[in-house]
Enzyme design. Structure first.
Site, PDB file in Angstrom:
ATOM      1  N   GLU A 108      -0.583   4.152   9.528  1.00  0.00           N
ATOM      2  CA  GLU A 108      -2.023   4.197   9.254  1.00  0.00           C
ATOM      3  C   GLU A 108      -2.701   5.308  10.049  1.00  0.00           C
ATOM      4  OE1 GLU A 108      -4.191   0.513   8.796  1.00  0.00           O
ATOM      5  OE2 GLU A 108      -2.314  -0.581   8.504  1.00  0.00           O
ATOM      6  N   ARG A 145       8.213 -15.098  40.619  1.00  0.00           N
ATOM      7  CA  ARG A 145       9.513 -14.495  40.923  1.00  0.00           C
ATOM      8  C   ARG A 145       9.641 -14.213  42.418  1.00  0.00           C
ATOM      9  NH1 ARG A 145      13.964 -12.251  41.857  1.00  0.00           N
ATOM     10  NH2 ARG A 145      15.075 -10.940  40.329  1.00  0.00           N
ATOM     11  N   SER A 200       1.143  12.220   7.553  1.00  0.00           N
ATOM     12  CA  SER A 200      -0.128  12.397   8.243  1.00  0.00           C
ATOM     13  C   SER A 200      -1.144  13.115   7.371  1.00  0.00           C
ATOM     14  CB  SER A 200       0.097  13.170   9.549  1.00  0.00           C
ATOM     15  OG  SER A 200       0.914  12.429  10.429  1.00  0.00           O
ATOM     16  N   PHE A 253       0.874  -1.177   0.000  1.00  0.00           N
ATOM     17  CA  PHE A 253       0.000   0.000   0.000  1.00  0.00           C
ATOM     18  C   PHE A 253       0.908   1.222   0.000  1.00  0.00           C
ATOM     19  CE2 PHE A 253      -2.764   3.071   2.300  1.00  0.00           C
ATOM     20  CZ  PHE A 253      -3.971   2.912   1.639  1.00  0.00           C
ATOM     21  N   ALA A 254       0.987   1.929  -1.131  1.00  0.00           N
ATOM     22  CA  ALA A 254       1.942   3.021  -1.294  1.00  0.00           C
ATOM     23  C   ALA A 254       1.222   4.365  -1.249  1.00  0.00           C
ATOM     24  CB  ALA A 254       2.715   2.859  -2.593  1.00  0.00           C
ATOM     25  N   GLY A 314      12.142  -6.407  34.795  1.00  0.00           N
ATOM     26  CA  GLY A 314      13.511  -5.993  35.047  1.00  0.00           C
ATOM     27  C   GLY A 314      14.438  -6.346  33.904  1.00  0.00           C
ATOM     28  N   GLN A 333       1.853  -4.890  46.858  1.00  0.00           N
ATOM     29  CA  GLN A 333       0.689  -4.116  46.442  1.00  0.00           C
ATOM     30  C   GLN A 333       0.994  -3.241  45.227  1.00  0.00           C
ATOM     31  OE1 GLN A 333      -0.916  -0.650  48.753  1.00  0.00           O
ATOM     32  NE2 GLN A 333      -2.687  -1.994  49.038  1.00  0.00           N
TER      33      GLN A 333
END
Length: 387
Positions: A371, A275, A124, A115-116, A347, A286
């Site tokens: 897009e 872990r 934009s 799609f060009a 991590g 928490q």
């Protein structure tokens, strides 16, 4: 599907697709060369009937397909989506001859579509396209073998001159859906869509080194001949061809993002539940639990908005542009948030090459741009609200 949940058959199909992506497609993707079209992967998508689904499914089924493949193999999802994006204008606006020549090959994974639309100075603001289609008053020019014989030149022909940039599958595609300025009117009213085979005289391209596992390149048009038989739709109506394609695929870009977010969320749940940390596991903290809860809530909200936008498209709702823009905006921004926080909770292990999250962290950034960038989606939403 109800307004809140998929049906049992849909859930089963999505589970099947996730397993297929992990077991059958992931190994093929791993053998591919970054920045190159993975033709064995495309062939497998064709053999499994998944490319056929792109052209026969409604918007909701397309979203489920893309979300499920993205969960297990982003490369397979992207290869499938680019085939749809590049060839959907042929399905919707092409001639019977164009459809017969190209669509069976695309569905089988033997021909690569692209799609060009974007250009160095028109991303934009797609209506600001500068690629010129100038009426050709000379003699007919020959197309290439793959192009299906003679084309362009003579009465009713054009010559394409200019550049396209950041085109997925370029320069390796077998044909391009190209949008050029023919000048029937100002801005969007003077854009025409053409089907241009890759071997047309004057068409060349080069790859761009991008943060992407699939090819992205620049195309140069040096008097490329096209004729009436290469038109996709009517002269001066090409911008509508582009927007109709994007309105269909924008919710499914959101689905791609949701698939990545769900994969990152599931990986985070498994990791933080196992872990060891501070006499328990990470999930006992928490701060960790609250962050995972936020990730899950945002992912679910994005998923439901994507499904709602797809349902609106399938129902022929007049507010599809607004809903599609909302779905792409929320889903892509959410996926970025979820993947980033998943990396943080994992991590250093998530930064290792080959780790799922290292892969997703690279993949998740681009959908906020292509897009229609997030800022463009907000502009579309605001215009639709004030319309």
């Amino acid at each position: 599907m109800t307004g809140f949940a998929l049906g049992a058959e849909q859930e089963e199909w999505c589970g099947h697709l996730r397993a297929l992506a992990a077991d059958r497609l992931r190994p093929l993707a791993d053998k591919g060369e970054p920045g190159r079209v993975n033709r064995p992967l495309l062939a497998a998508l064709g053999e499994l009937g998944l490319l056929e689904r792109v052209f026969t499914s409604g918007a909701l089924e397309l979203c489920l397909l893309r979300e499920s493949l993205a969960y297990g193999c982003t490369e397979a999802e992207t290869a499938l989506a680019l085939q749809g994006l590049g060839a959907h204008p042929v399905l919707s606006a092409g001639t019977p001859e164009q459809r017969a020549r190209w669509l069976p090959q695309v569905r089988a994974g033997r021909a690569v579509a692209a799609f060009a639309l974007s250009e160095p100075g028109a991303g934009s603001d797609a209506a600001a396209l500068a690629l010129q289609a100038v009426r050709d008053t000379g003699s007919a020019a020959s197309g290439g073998g793959r192009g299906g014989g003679r084309s362009g030149g003579g009465a009713g022909g054009w010559r394409l001159s200019g550049e396209k940039c950041w085109i997925s599958n370029a320069p390796e595609a077998d044909f391009y859906t190209v949008f050029a300025r023919t000048g029937e009117g100002p801005a969007a009213k003077g854009v025409t869509a053409f089907l241009v085979p890759a071997d047309r005289p004057g068409l060349s391209g080069e790859p761009l080194d991008m943060l992407s596992p699939h090819p992205i390149g620049r195309l140069t048009f040096d008097g490329v001949p096209v004729g009436p038989q290469d038109l996709l739709g009517e002269p001066g109506r090409g911008f509508r061809v582009a927007m109709d394609t994007l309105n269909l695929f924008r919710p499914s870009v959101g689905a791609f993002a949701v698939g990545m977010a769900r994969a990152a969320l599931d990986a985070t749940l498994a990791y933080t539940a196992a872990r060891p940390a501070f006499g328990g596991v990470l999930g006992d903290l928490q701060a960790v639990g609250h962050r995972v809860a936020e990730m899950a809530t945002r992912t679910e909200a994005a998923r439901l908005l994507v499904y709602a936008a797809a349902g609106a498209y399938d129902a022929g709702s007049p507010d599809v542009p607004r809903r599609s823009a909302m779905a792409k905006l929320l889903a892509t921004e959410t996926a970025q948030y979820v993947v980033d926080h998943a990396v943080q909770l994992h991590g250093a292990v998530a930064l290792q090459r080959g780790h799922l999250l290292e892969h997703l962290y690279r993949e998740v950034r681009a959908p906020r741009i292509y897009e229609g960038a997030s800022e463009v989606q907000r502009t579309i939403i605001a215009k639709e609200l004030y319309r």
